[in-house]
Design a protein around this motif. Sequence first.
Motif, PDB file in Angstrom:
ATOM      1  N   PRO A  11       0.812  -1.224   0.000  1.00  0.00           N
ATOM      2  CA  PRO A  11       0.000   0.000   0.000  1.00  0.00           C
ATOM      3  C   PRO A  11       0.843   1.269   0.000  1.00  0.00           C
ATOM      4  N   ARG A  25      -3.634  -2.581  -7.766  1.00  0.00           N
ATOM      5  CA  ARG A  25      -4.753  -3.513  -7.624  1.00  0.00           C
ATOM      6  C   ARG A  25      -5.326  -3.414  -6.213  1.00  0.00           C
ATOM      7  N   THR A  26      -6.541  -3.899  -6.066  1.00  0.00           N
ATOM      8  CA  THR A  26      -7.208  -3.849  -4.772  1.00  0.00           C
ATOM      9  C   THR A  26      -7.243  -5.237  -4.147  1.00  0.00           C
ATOM     10  N   GLY A  54     -10.121  -4.811  -0.155  1.00  0.00           N
ATOM     11  CA  GLY A  54     -10.604  -3.447  -0.056  1.00  0.00           C
ATOM     12  C   GLY A  54      -9.532  -2.382   0.011  1.00  0.00           C
ATOM     13  N   GLN A  55      -8.263  -2.754  -0.087  1.00  0.00           N
ATOM     14  CA  GLN A  55      -7.180  -1.778  -0.001  1.00  0.00           C
ATOM     15  C   GLN A  55      -6.382  -1.759  -1.292  1.00  0.00           C
ATOM     16  N   ASP A  56      -6.169  -0.565  -1.844  1.00  0.00           N
ATOM     17  CA  ASP A  56      -5.372  -0.424  -3.050  1.00  0.00           C
ATOM     18  C   ASP A  56      -3.891  -0.661  -2.734  1.00  0.00           C
TER      19      ASP A  56
END
Length: 265
Positions: free
Chosen positions: A122, A154-155, A158-160
Amino acid sequence: MSIDKLAASAAESVADIPDGASLAVGGFGLAGIPWFLIEALLEQGAGNLTIVSNNCGVDGAGLGLLLEARKIDKVIASYIGENKEFGRQFLAGEVTVELTPQGTLAERMRAGGSGIGAFYTPTGVGTLVAEGGLPWRYHPDGSVALASPSKEVRTFNGQDMVLEEAIVTDYALIRAAVVDKAGNCKFHAAARNFNPPAAMSGRTTIVEAEKVVEVGELAPEDIHLPGIFVKRVVELTPEQAARKEIEQRTTRVRPSAADAEPALT
């Protein structure tokens, strides 16, 4: 059969590093850097080098010596500060600098040594790190000659997260507190930050050792880097091992007992 990776000298251990080689170099600031391997490489004369390190030393010390001698063409690092010549060369378009978040840099080297081609993190999402456009090299007039490309995002859960490629270098230069003749390394305190991942990323890793012991003298739990990652070991003299400089020394005058505030009663 016992394994003995001891090299005769620092000069001998770096003798085959060619022009254009890439090197991962351990240490943080000046803490834990391979002082004598760097100086041996400077004396050896290889140039057009790509250096992967947390920073590029300071003016007149560490990797700063190679920079001042114009031996470095590209640096992959997380920090430019403490080295005015580094900043000057970057802004003048004399060296390419790929700035990378500090933790990402360490993981890129570790991943390279682990056989992992890339990973998602992240760190850097929503910034130029992921979106591209970070200046990597300038023209002498100050315009951008080369900028960073955009990276895949990419996710996950729920986190990019941004895709970062691993780093594998031709050589690695590191320093360790205690090393056995098979190359198993023990690091002291802060020297354990970038030295292990730098060692892992190098195809040929050379370590300067403050102390060399026989195989078996290091307890398994004291081995921070397995000897499988080390190709050559250079044993320092006690005088060389004692060389541990810092970037800046800041002191203050200690108050005398007479000047101290009276204790509350």
